[in-house]
Design a protein around this motif. Structure first.
Motif, PDB file in Angstrom:
ATOM      1  N   HIS A   1      33.324  33.045  29.610  1.00 52.03           N
ATOM      2  CA  HIS A   1      34.328  34.096  29.448  1.00 52.03           C
ATOM      3  C   HIS A   1      34.203  35.115  30.592  1.00 52.03           C
ATOM      4  CE1 HIS A   1      34.217  33.418  24.809  1.00 52.03           C
ATOM      5  NE2 HIS A   1      35.198  32.730  25.350  1.00 52.03           N
ATOM      6  N   TYR A   2      32.973  35.512  30.839  1.00 48.75           N
ATOM      7  CA  TYR A   2      32.699  36.500  31.884  1.00 48.75           C
ATOM      8  C   TYR A   2      33.188  35.999  33.236  1.00 48.75           C
ATOM      9  CZ  TYR A   2      29.973  39.757  34.778  1.00 48.75           C
ATOM     10  OH  TYR A   2      29.585  40.707  35.691  1.00 48.75           O
ATOM     11  N   ASN A   3      32.912  34.709  33.532  1.00 51.44           N
ATOM     12  CA  ASN A   3      33.372  34.124  34.792  1.00 51.44           C
ATOM     13  C   ASN A   3      34.894  34.110  34.874  1.00 51.44           C
ATOM     14  OD1 ASN A   3      30.705  33.641  35.478  1.00 51.44           O
ATOM     15  ND2 ASN A   3      30.736  31.507  34.822  1.00 51.44           N
ATOM     16  N   TYR A   4      35.536  33.840  33.743  1.00 53.52           N
ATOM     17  CA  TYR A   4      36.998  33.813  33.710  1.00 53.52           C
ATOM     18  C   TYR A   4      37.569  35.213  33.974  1.00 53.52           C
ATOM     19  CZ  TYR A   4      41.718  32.690  32.077  1.00 53.52           C
ATOM     20  OH  TYR A   4      43.076  32.501  31.990  1.00 53.52           O
ATOM     21  N   ILE A   5      36.971  36.205  33.352  1.00 54.51           N
ATOM     22  CA  ILE A   5      37.401  37.582  33.570  1.00 54.51           C
ATOM     23  C   ILE A   5      37.200  37.978  35.032  1.00 54.51           C
ATOM     24  CG2 ILE A   5      36.952  40.001  32.996  1.00 54.51           C
ATOM     25  CD1 ILE A   5      36.082  39.003  30.193  1.00 54.51           C
ATOM     26  N   LYS A   6      36.055  37.615  35.578  1.00 59.90           N
ATOM     27  CA  LYS A   6      35.769  37.918  36.988  1.00 59.90           C
ATOM     28  C   LYS A   6      36.803  37.266  37.897  1.00 59.90           C
ATOM     29  CE  LYS A   6      32.094  37.952  40.446  1.00 59.90           C
ATOM     30  NZ  LYS A   6      32.950  37.437  41.539  1.00 59.90           N
ATOM     31  N   LYS A   7      37.205  36.052  37.557  1.00 61.62           N
ATOM     32  CA  LYS A   7      38.235  35.362  38.340  1.00 61.62           C
ATOM     33  C   LYS A   7      39.532  36.158  38.344  1.00 61.62           C
ATOM     34  CE  LYS A   7      40.680  30.929  38.591  1.00 61.62           C
ATOM     35  NZ  LYS A   7      40.831  29.576  37.968  1.00 61.62           N
ATOM     36  N   GLN A   8      39.878  36.727  37.198  1.00 63.93           N
ATOM     37  CA  GLN A   8      41.096  37.530  37.115  1.00 63.93           C
ATOM     38  C   GLN A   8      40.962  38.820  37.927  1.00 63.93           C
ATOM     39  OE1 GLN A   8      43.767  36.127  35.698  1.00 63.93           O
ATOM     40  NE2 GLN A   8      42.351  34.432  35.317  1.00 63.93           N
ATOM     41  N   THR A   9      39.793  39.431  37.894  1.00 65.37           N
ATOM     42  CA  THR A   9      39.592  40.652  38.684  1.00 65.37           C
ATOM     43  C   THR A   9      39.661  40.341  40.182  1.00 65.37           C
ATOM     44  OG1 THR A   9      37.159  40.510  38.753  1.00 65.37           O
ATOM     45  CG2 THR A   9      38.153  41.649  36.865  1.00 65.37           C
ATOM     46  N   ASP A  10      39.107  39.200  40.576  1.00 63.83           N
ATOM     47  CA  ASP A  10      39.145  38.808  41.993  1.00 63.83           C
ATOM     48  C   ASP A  10      40.587  38.604  42.461  1.00 63.83           C
ATOM     49  OD1 ASP A  10      36.404  38.908  42.167  1.00 63.83           O
ATOM     50  OD2 ASP A  10      36.111  36.740  41.949  1.00 63.83           O
ATOM     51  N   GLN A  11      41.396  37.966  41.627  1.00 63.66           N
ATOM     52  CA  GLN A  11      42.788  37.720  42.000  1.00 63.66           C
ATOM     53  C   GLN A  11      43.574  39.021  42.098  1.00 63.66           C
ATOM     54  OE1 GLN A  11      44.082  34.933  38.994  1.00 63.66           O
ATOM     55  NE2 GLN A  11      43.230  33.165  40.072  1.00 63.66           N
ATOM     56  N   LEU A  12      43.298  39.943  41.190  1.00 62.99           N
ATOM     57  CA  LEU A  12      43.982  41.227  41.234  1.00 62.99           C
ATOM     58  C   LEU A  12      43.555  42.029  42.460  1.00 62.99           C
ATOM     59  CD1 LEU A  12      45.807  43.394  40.151  1.00 62.99           C
ATOM     60  CD2 LEU A  12      44.041  44.020  38.494  1.00 62.99           C
ATOM     61  N   LEU A  13      42.250  42.034  42.740  1.00 60.71           N
ATOM     62  CA  LEU A  13      41.763  42.765  43.910  1.00 60.71           C
ATOM     63  C   LEU A  13      42.350  42.175  45.194  1.00 60.71           C
ATOM     64  CD1 LEU A  13      39.964  44.958  45.098  1.00 60.71           C
ATOM     65  CD2 LEU A  13      38.056  43.336  45.050  1.00 60.71           C
ATOM     66  N   HIS A  14      42.484  40.869  45.243  1.00 57.53           N
ATOM     67  CA  HIS A  14      43.086  40.216  46.417  1.00 57.53           C
ATOM     68  C   HIS A  14      44.531  40.677  46.599  1.00 57.53           C
ATOM     69  CE1 HIS A  14      43.986  37.152  49.403  1.00 57.53           C
ATOM     70  NE2 HIS A  14      45.054  36.808  48.687  1.00 57.53           N
ATOM     71  N   ALA A  15      45.266  40.754  45.495  1.00 57.15           N
ATOM     72  CA  ALA A  15      46.662  41.205  45.571  1.00 57.15           C
ATOM     73  C   ALA A  15      46.744  42.642  46.074  1.00 57.15           C
ATOM     74  CB  ALA A  15      47.322  41.075  44.203  1.00 57.15           C
ATOM     75  N   ILE A  16      45.813  43.469  45.651  1.00 56.83           N
ATOM     76  CA  ILE A  16      45.795  44.871  46.080  1.00 56.83           C
ATOM     77  C   ILE A  16      45.470  44.960  47.572  1.00 56.83           C
ATOM     78  CG2 ILE A  16      44.574  47.080  45.849  1.00 56.83           C
ATOM     79  CD1 ILE A  16      44.169  46.352  42.869  1.00 56.83           C
ATOM     80  N   ARG A  17      44.462  44.185  47.998  1.00 57.70           N
ATOM     81  CA  ARG A  17      44.015  44.250  49.396  1.00 57.70           C
ATOM     82  C   ARG A  17      45.052  43.697  50.371  1.00 57.70           C
ATOM     83  NH1 ARG A  17      37.635  42.389  48.817  1.00 57.70           N
ATOM     84  NH2 ARG A  17      36.781  44.502  48.594  1.00 57.70           N
TER      85      ARG A  17
END
Length: 217
Positions: A10-26
């Motif tokens: 679950h934690y890895n899945y959540i981290k994956k979502q945070t990474d994708q969001l941060l990429h969109a922001i950057r």
């Protein structure tokens, strides 16, 4: 504090979502696209935990309003107290899972952070064997088999990430009715050479569980 409820995958899945969001922001995504990424991430994480309290839901999805890498890092750190660790297991318990291996070499359990573990795996170079221990339905199960280095990278069947692989092949315990005494069936698949990397990447244990079922049941 409430009981831990976030499994490693679950934690890895959540981290994956945070990474994708941060990429969109950057990458300075357009506002509509960025909002779409935020909404999608929130929906996916919410779907992952359908039965949690409203307070937990708000905590889990709070990352969708964040903006900086430091914010995302703090968010993930704040989830750590809620991680539901891989159940503690002793060397004797592991040995009982593999009773035919009288000289079984077990991993250094003290060196494993069970919070970030979906499954245990280790190799015995002397016997060319790989061992997997998993916890399901309230009990530990173990599978052993041959491993063959592939000397190449491809997609692991467990975590679906592009990593260095080994071919893991185990003998299935399933036997067709009226099969001959010498019948056997090998079940093989390609998995990460380094299980600690796999445990950092796996976001869904269903492929591993399906493989274990094909060998054990």
């Amino acid at each position: 504090m409430s009981a831990p409820f976030i499994r490693n995958y679950h934690y890895n899945y959540i981290k994956k979502q945070t990474d994708q969001l941060l990429h969109a922001i950057r990458t300075n995504a357009e506002l509509k696209i960025l909002q779409s990424v935020r909404d999608s991430a929130e929906a996916k994480v919410t779907e992952l935990f359908p039965d949690v309290s409203e307070a937990h839901k708000q905590m889990l999805t709070s990352f969708t309003a964040l903006e900086t890498a430091d914010d995302f890092h703090k968010y993930l750190k704040a989830l750590e107290p809620h991680l539901d660790a891989f159940p503690p297991i002793t060397e004797k318990q592991i040995q009982k899972l593999f009773p035919k291996n009288k000289k079984l070499k077990t991993p250094d359990l003290s060196a494993i952070d069970h919070r970030y573990t979906t499954y245990l795996s280790w190799t015995d170079i002397a016997t060319n064997k790989l061992f997997i221990v998993y916890h399901r339905h309230g009990q530990f199960v173990g599978v052993e088999g041959r491993f063959t280095p592939t000397n190449k990278k491809s997609y692991c069947f467990i975590c679906n990430r592009y990593e260095e692989l080994v071919l893991f092949s185990a003998i299935s315990k399933k036997r067709p009715a009226k099969s001959s005494p010498d019948y056997y069936k090998a079940v093989g698949n390609y998995m990460c050479m380094h299980s600690h990397e796999c445990n950092k990447n796996v976001t869904d244990p269903s492929a591993l569980e399906k493989f274990l079922d094909s060998v054990l049941n």
